[in-house]
Write an enzyme that holds these catalytic residues in place. Sequence first.
Site, PDB file in Angstrom:
ATOM      1  CB  VAL A 292     -20.620 -33.751 -49.028  1.00  0.00           C
ATOM      2  CG1 VAL A 292     -19.174 -33.266 -49.035  1.00  0.00           C
ATOM      3  CG2 VAL A 292     -20.704 -35.162 -49.580  1.00  0.00           C
TER       4      VAL A 292
ATOM      5  CG  ASP B 182     -17.835 -36.869 -40.286  1.00  0.00           C
ATOM      6  OD1 ASP B 182     -19.016 -37.221 -40.367  1.00  0.00           O
ATOM      7  OD2 ASP B 182     -17.434 -35.719 -40.572  1.00  0.00           O
TER       8      ASP B 182
ATOM      9  CE  LYS C 117     -19.086 -34.740 -43.134  1.00  0.00           C
ATOM     10  NZ  LYS C 117     -18.740 -33.828 -42.038  1.00  0.00           N
TER      11      LYS C 117
END
Length: 431
Positions: free
Chosen positions: A134, A203, A207
């Site tokens: 992350v 993406d 996260k």
Amino acid sequence: MAQPLRIAIAGLGTVGAGTLRVLEEHAELLAARAGAPLTVTAVSAKNKTKDRGVSLDGFTWFDDPVAMAREAEADVIVELIGGEDGPAKAVCEAALAAGRHVVTANKALMAVNGAALADAAERADRALNFEAAVAGGIPIVKALREGLAANAITRVYGILNGTCNYILTEMREQRRSFDDVLDEAQKLGYAEAEPSMDVDGIDAGQKLALLASLAFGSRINFDGVYTEGIRRISLLDIDYAEELGYRIKLLGSARRTEYGLEQRVYPCMVDQRFPIAHVEGADNAVVAIGDFVGDTMFQGQGAGAGPTASAVVADIIDIAREHRAPTLGIAASGLEALPEAPIGKHVGPYYVRLMVSDRPGVIADVTAVFRDEAVSIESMIQRARSETEAVPVVLNMHECEEAAMQRALSRIATLDSVVEEPTMIRIESLA
Ligand SMILES: NC(=O)c1ccc[n+]([C@@H]2O[C@H](COP(=O)([O-])OP(=O)(O)OC[C@H]3O[C@@H](n4cnc5c(N)ncnc54)[C@H](OP(=O)(O)O)[C@@H]3O)[C@@H](O)[C@H]2O)c1
């Protein structure tokens, strides 16, 4: 000093080679901090002969990373292959089953299989650390899990994809189109040839799902993330945003609401008075708001060999120190399955841009639709005039429920005088 901590690394690409470099260059410093030497014993990748810019001398080579996870002389297996299942998942499962700690940088794997892996880690009484998954080098996992542990987190949001932030920054600063900037970013290797994971918000969504679980003690629910990317953002909207005192950012945001857990990734207008509006280029930033601490903001590089390896090695040091926190902040069995708050229940102000043929009655038709849906207009900009070309009409809308806004926009799209699909960008309330 204690016995060396033995490390096996699966995947020697950008992050794997970067991790080897940090472990080698900072060997002394890391040993002092960890209380034991951090010693790489084994590695695995696809191609044994590839030059990776780091020496692999003295490490046992495994063609099969799963065999390495099971058999290498190692206390920690570091998974840096990537992918939501396949060898990456098999490596983590095999490592935990063999009683080894796991460190991974893999957001796709954690977003989809993180809850099951956290459960397996707990049952095996081993660590599963994923700081690098992350926001790369930003220590936000540790911050949520440990530094902010005293707080009920009310909201977590941030710029979670450096490629998108770079594209939006370039568009604004260099006055270039989305396609143009993306094309160049691909040629320079900043963006993937298949850019969908980045520019469509996937993406960032992975996260965000991890941040939400850490922040709210909820089961990771990547499928429940509402996602819109930045392909439809035009230079025209970026200019209007500036004029109105906003900056367009791809934000990921999560909070608990009366309808359930809200997890959203979309491009939005951010008031320029907030620091996050000024996070530019490829940087990431995360704001976590706690009931006692208030707002905290973390900014830094979200990708690249150095920043990502920095996070991977910090996770390894925690293991050497025998410092262990639950993978997702609380026991995996205690993670709550929260319902998803539907996007239709979102309430906020909106920016709407219409391209219309400039003739009498157009604005009256548009405002009649908004009136029917009880959506009110705060202000309007219509500057350009042309008898031959469509002209932009920009409407700043008062707060309303998203479902009403969507109904209004689908009716407006059918008006004869509206020549393009309306553009709607949410104005994000961060106060
Ligand atoms: N790059 C970043 O900035 C960044 C930032 C944050 C998180 N991450 C995460 O870190 C992970 C690694 O990313 P990366 O950028 O380092 O990827 P990468 O450069 O593509 O490296 C992947 C590595 O995995 C190896 N590999 C692939 N399949 C394998 C298999 N079946 N068995 C053994 N090895 C295999 C490859 O071997 P060969 O080298 O021999 O082909 C390569 O060394 C991903 O989960 C990614 O999401 C990356």
